[in-house]
Write a protein that holds these residues in place. Sequence first.
Motif, mmCIF file in Angstrom:
data_model
loop_
_atom_site.group_PDB
_atom_site.id
_atom_site.type_symbol
_atom_site.label_atom_id
_atom_site.label_comp_id
_atom_site.label_asym_id
_atom_site.label_seq_id
_atom_site.Cartn_x
_atom_site.Cartn_y
_atom_site.Cartn_z
ATOM 1 N N ALA A 29 39.320 41.334 -69.482
ATOM 2 C CA ALA A 29 39.187 41.674 -68.697
ATOM 3 C C ALA A 29 39.430 41.169 -67.062
ATOM 4 O O ALA A 29 40.224 41.486 -66.493
ATOM 5 N N ARG A 30 39.356 39.590 -67.249
ATOM 6 C CA ARG A 30 40.043 39.224 -65.851
ATOM 7 C C ARG A 30 41.184 39.608 -65.746
ATOM 8 O O ARG A 30 42.272 39.711 -65.040
ATOM 9 N N ARG A 85 43.508 41.574 -67.534
ATOM 10 C CA ARG A 85 43.814 43.006 -67.120
ATOM 11 C C ARG A 85 43.564 43.494 -65.229
ATOM 12 O O ARG A 85 44.206 44.157 -64.112
ATOM 13 N N ASN A 86 42.421 42.862 -65.166
ATOM 14 C CA ASN A 86 42.496 43.139 -63.277
ATOM 15 C C ASN A 86 43.548 42.132 -62.877
ATOM 16 O O ASN A 86 43.887 42.821 -61.920
ATOM 17 N N PHE A 138 47.625 49.274 -65.411
ATOM 18 C CA PHE A 138 47.866 50.392 -66.358
ATOM 19 C C PHE A 138 47.924 51.877 -65.833
ATOM 20 O O PHE A 138 47.699 52.336 -64.546
ATOM 21 N N LEU A 178 39.354 50.498 -56.873
ATOM 22 C CA LEU A 178 39.086 49.639 -57.778
ATOM 23 C C LEU A 178 39.042 48.749 -57.996
ATOM 24 O O LEU A 178 37.717 47.443 -58.589
ATOM 25 N N PRO A 179 40.296 48.227 -59.434
ATOM 26 C CA PRO A 179 40.257 47.446 -59.248
ATOM 27 C C PRO A 179 40.227 46.192 -58.719
ATOM 28 O O PRO A 179 39.904 44.973 -59.028
ATOM 29 N N VAL A 201 38.186 45.769 -56.437
ATOM 30 C CA VAL A 201 36.125 45.823 -56.454
ATOM 31 C C VAL A 201 36.132 45.062 -57.415
ATOM 32 O O VAL A 201 35.115 43.966 -57.060
ATOM 33 N N TYR A 202 37.020 45.073 -58.271
ATOM 34 C CA TYR A 202 36.418 43.714 -59.685
ATOM 35 C C TYR A 202 36.809 43.104 -59.152
ATOM 36 O O TYR A 202 36.348 42.036 -60.206
#
Lengths: 485, 244
Positions: free
Chosen positions: B80-81, B83-84, B89, B108-109, B111-112
């Motif tokens: 997940a990290r 990808r972030n 994508f 959003l990305p 934010v994560y």
Amino acid sequence: MHLINAILVGLKEIWANKFRSMLTMLGIILGVSSLVAMSALVKGMENGMKEALIAIGGLEKVRVEEQDIPVWQQHLADQAVGTTMNDVHALIRSAPLITMVVPEMRTRNITMTRGGKSISPWNFIGTWPNAVELNQHVVAHGRMFNALDDENARNVCVIGTAVRDALFGSPEQIGREVIPVGEFVNINNQRFKIIGMFEHYESDQDKKRRELQTAKPPEPKGTGPERSRGYGSMGSKGGSRSMGGFVFDLKNNSVYIPLNTMWLRFRAASGTSGTGTGGFGGRSSSGSSSGSGSTAEFVPDPRLSTLSVKIADIDKMDEALQQAKNVMLHTHKGIEDFSFRTQENWSEGITQAISNARMSGGIIAAISLLVGGIGIMNIMLASITERVREIGIRKAIGATFFDVFTQILVESVVIAILGGVAGLFTSNMLVKLLIILSPTENTPVITVESMFLAFAFSVAVGILAGLFPALKAAKLNPIQALRYE
Amino acid sequence: MALIELRGVSKIYHLGGEEIRALDNVDLDINGGEFISIIGPSGSGKSTLMHILGCLDSPTKGSIKLDGTEIASASTRDLARIRNEKIGFVFQFFNLLPKLNVLQNVELPLVYAGCGSRERRERAMEALRLVEMDNRAKHRPMQLSGGQQQRAAIARALVNRPKIVFADEPTGNLDSHTGETILKLFHDLSRKGSTIALVTHDPEIAAVTPRKIEIRDGKIAKNVDAKLAGQLDGPKFAVGNQPG
Ligand SMILES: Nc1ncnc2c1ncn2[C@@H]1O[C@H](COP(=O)(O)OP(=O)(O)OP(=O)(O)O)[C@@H](O)[C@H]1O
Ligand SMILES: [Mg+2]
């Protein structure tokens, strides 16, 4: 992702589905408000009980009552003497943990008359002057009888307001305070002088109600049946009584006379004889003046109805009772024909009622909260099924298991918290409404603890209800979630 | 060292006792700055390859190195990290969140990633300017055309400055003209230095990219690099008429 962000996202989600979220919250609102309102009611009952407990003399007061002789001592039954003045003197002498001893002698079938009016007081008690202190009486007018009155067995009495109302008319009827001190009444055809009157006892609630009523214009006189505040008055007062209200009625409906007067004037008439075991002249060092032993003269029954004692220290209740028991076993030749009744015993019944009320209230609240929790879980499950794709997208761009988990959990908790806060407001309104609807009932008291408790429960329910949906959402495989249509 | 190195990567599904090799022993290198198309018939394993390259999925066997770190056996949390931080994508169906506006979607990305709100806003607006969507920042996805939505989605893919952008059929849901503008956008991004891998089943689109990887039945059938082979002079469409 930060928690603040998660909370904001949760709030947004809830706002986006306002109506649905509101319905979901309803269960929590009901649960929280019923919990708080129920505990407020119970608290009101408790307050009423405490007030009554103080009125009857507080926890320090213990009554010694006669009791059937235990089976294993039945063969000694003919030697049992009952509770007598011997016990009183022995306790005063040998039980230092007991600060006050008050003998009481009661007689049934008493009728007090004056003019055409009469009353049979609920309590007609011969006692010592210190009964005033022990029973938390306040002599508002005149005086209490003193040791001299007792020694000389004078025909004097101190009455409660209910007795006054019955014989002389109540202030409400007459329109002014009635103080019959100095008047004479007949008690079972013997002339007694009223030398004092207690104050009018009532609970704060009743006082409030009385003030409410006097604030209103008085009803026109002569309509409706005349009211009396004697025996039947409990029902006829109408409306609901506060918890322990009867305690005050009982106190108002009392007549106190000196112990010796009672013994000589009323016990002598009542017949049963016993062996005189010590005189009633009591405190005078000389032997009893009223005759003892086996004179041909008729000897009145020397037994006391009850004997009340005051414990020095409430924390040493058990020790004090043990001490008193030892002393009395000695005077009773080892026969245990007495028992101690503490106010704890008395209050236990009410405590039981209160705990029952608390229990049923708790169950109602628990069920509401449970249903509320199920509602939240249901909605959260529906919501994540609706948002499988969203969760897939979030995961694809970097949301971790934890991110998704907290997002869903926070949503659930936020719903619960909002429901909880709304529930606290609702409960406040509810209690206010209760007070308006019946102002004379024991005023429900909302406690901070109950509010905290209810709020904590709603948050806990939110967490529990959110765990499973949050887990389910967080475990979603991003690819499958993205393919989901 | 290549940006991505695949060695002997297989993805095997079991369906009722039957074994489906969505990817079968794939070796592949992708270098930084490349513009690649992955082409093949339906069901050949393109999406599967892209998911594994993009750390959305783990291979059944084989090794994958992204930026020098082995990720075939990484935990879901590490994936997940990655990808972030390293991957962007773009999907066929845009996949913007309908309840958020364009700016919020692009943010959003970040934010994560834990960015502060101010930095988020600045970088999101920058990405939106790159795809010429900064004037639509406050719009909801539903208020945009397909092409605009896809450009917003591209901005979201770019906002965390990824090492590589994966696009699965990014024009598959657009009319041919809009599709072409999106392709042109990818081409511009590539010229500005982005690494882009584009999944398609359309040979015409694949012809645009300097490198073309063809997949059949989970295996790499062809791996053509125009620059190395000197076969391709450049993109078919003109690059000069781009605004700005
Ligand atoms: N979860 C799964 N379980 C079983 N088989 C799967 C699964 N996902 C993909 N497959 C199979 O793997 C193979 C490759 O699928 P993939 O989605 O990569 O194809 P594709 O090349 O992207 O096709 P398209 O062009 O239609 O998108 C297909 O045969 C598919 O049925
Ligand atoms: Mg595909």
